[in-house]
Enzyme design. Sequence first.
Site, PDB file in Angstrom:
ATOM      1  N   THR A  10      -2.558   2.836   4.817  1.00 24.84           N
ATOM      2  CA  THR A  10      -2.077   2.070   2.831  1.00 24.84           C
ATOM      3  C   THR A  10      -2.453   3.844   2.311  1.00 24.84           C
ATOM      4  OG1 THR A  10      -4.907   1.448   3.252  1.00 24.84           O
ATOM      5  CG2 THR A  10      -2.871   0.534   4.206  1.00 24.84           C
ATOM      6  N   ILE A  13      -2.495  10.618   3.258  1.00 30.56           N
ATOM      7  CA  ILE A  13      -1.879  10.998   4.439  1.00 30.56           C
ATOM      8  C   ILE A  13      -1.140  10.179   5.522  1.00 30.56           C
ATOM      9  CG2 ILE A  13      -1.942  12.671   6.416  1.00 30.56           C
ATOM     10  CD1 ILE A  13      -3.822  13.966   5.922  1.00 30.56           C
ATOM     11  N   ARG A  33      -7.145  -1.792   7.517  1.00 32.99           N
ATOM     12  CA  ARG A  33      -8.406  -2.733   7.340  1.00 32.99           C
ATOM     13  C   ARG A  33      -7.587  -3.893   6.227  1.00 32.99           C
ATOM     14  NH1 ARG A  33     -14.468   0.000   6.814  1.00 32.99           N
ATOM     15  NH2 ARG A  33     -12.603   1.473   5.193  1.00 32.99           N
ATOM     16  N   ASP A  59      -9.945  -2.931  12.187  1.00 32.04           N
ATOM     17  CA  ASP A  59     -10.808  -2.104  11.683  1.00 32.04           C
ATOM     18  C   ASP A  59     -11.170  -1.384  13.723  1.00 32.04           C
ATOM     19  OD1 ASP A  59     -13.388  -0.432  11.663  1.00 32.04           O
ATOM     20  OD2 ASP A  59     -14.180  -2.610  10.532  1.00 32.04           O
ATOM     21  N   ASN A  86      -3.729   8.294  12.231  1.00 31.72           N
ATOM     22  CA  ASN A  86      -4.233   9.037  11.069  1.00 31.72           C
ATOM     23  C   ASN A  86      -5.618   8.808  10.584  1.00 31.72           C
ATOM     24  OD1 ASN A  86      -3.719  10.352   8.868  1.00 31.72           O
ATOM     25  ND2 ASN A  86      -3.752   8.207   7.690  1.00 31.72           N
ATOM     26  N   TYR A 148     -18.152  15.493  11.535  1.00 30.92           N
ATOM     27  CA  TYR A 148     -16.972  15.540  11.322  1.00 30.92           C
ATOM     28  C   TYR A 148     -16.620  16.335  11.809  1.00 30.92           C
ATOM     29  CZ  TYR A 148     -12.424  14.965   8.116  1.00 30.92           C
ATOM     30  OH  TYR A 148     -11.857  14.952   8.291  1.00 30.92           O
ATOM     31  N   LYS A 152     -13.204  16.285  14.767  1.00 28.24           N
ATOM     32  CA  LYS A 152     -11.632  16.499  14.782  1.00 28.24           C
ATOM     33  C   LYS A 152     -11.739  18.018  15.557  1.00 28.24           C
ATOM     34  CE  LYS A 152     -10.502  14.161  11.210  1.00 28.24           C
ATOM     35  NZ  LYS A 152      -9.921  13.215  11.661  1.00 28.24           N
ATOM     36  N   VAL A 181      -6.595  17.660   1.084  1.00 31.32           N
ATOM     37  CA  VAL A 181      -5.760  16.553   0.898  1.00 31.32           C
ATOM     38  C   VAL A 181      -5.897  15.668  -0.184  1.00 31.32           C
ATOM     39  CG1 VAL A 181      -3.346  15.377   1.538  1.00 31.32           C
ATOM     40  CG2 VAL A 181      -4.048  17.343   2.854  1.00 31.32           C
ATOM     41  N   THR A 183      -6.441  12.628  -1.431  1.00 32.15           N
ATOM     42  CA  THR A 183      -6.455  11.576  -1.438  1.00 32.15           C
ATOM     43  C   THR A 183      -7.405  10.889  -1.602  1.00 32.15           C
ATOM     44  OG1 THR A 183      -7.322  11.213   0.489  1.00 32.15           O
ATOM     45  CG2 THR A 183      -4.924  12.513   0.685  1.00 32.15           C
TER      46      THR A 183
END
Length: 257
Positions: A10, A13, A33, A59, A86, A148, A152, A181, A183
């Site tokens: 939503t 990216i 979600r 979720d 994503n 994080y 990744k 990015v 976002t």
Amino acid sequence: MTTALITGATAGIGAAFARRLAGDGHNIVLVARDEGRLRDQAAELHDAHGVEVEVISADLATDEGIAAVEERLAERRHPVDLLVNNAGFGNKGEFLQVALEDELRMLKVHCEAVLRLTSAAVRGMRDRGRGGVVNVASVAAFVPRGTYGASKAWVVQFTQGVAHDLAGSGVRLMALCPGFVRTEFHQRAGMGTDNIPGWMWLDAGKLVEAAMKDLARGRTVSIPDPRYKALMGVAKLAPRGLLGGATSRTGRKYGPK
């Protein structure tokens, strides 16, 4: 007509992938979600591009949410031809400042969900002899950035490993590793971005355009911008201790998405 399923669809990216793929004539399955935002987005894509758009409110930090998407990916009558994993988020704060339950939730979304959804998708793709999976990672995978970055890095290694195992099957897998990015990613995590230089920010639409070209070329890892390719080249040569200091100055908690 082919179908693409996108998680975290939503905003940012994920929304850029949805617009690009719908514009190319793919039917779309949107996963996120917020059911209200999903339905608004579905109507916009259908009206703009004339494609069929399904929505799954789920979720991916829960077993129930992951299972709902697995079930859709396993459908044989209406198969998914391209999966874009994503969904993801960041936690504000350094290690021990972030609640352990939040770190575990991150691993659930970034690692377990990616593993399970990729597995559900590629079984049918392999049988059909075609398909693709894009797992969205980050350039944070290549530098010290706590949980994080570690999650990744797992995405990158996992994707490369599966791509190797499925070589010759007609199924392509690629880890997409963007930098910063523009976002909702940082806003949702309550992270400030004032210390990020303007030249480091990427446009989501251009990012997706480059990613799709790299997927078509058969690349298993995509760093879709010359600036970040150069930075990651330097990072490979720099001492790990120096990298740790550099990432702390740009802010571990401001991990790229």
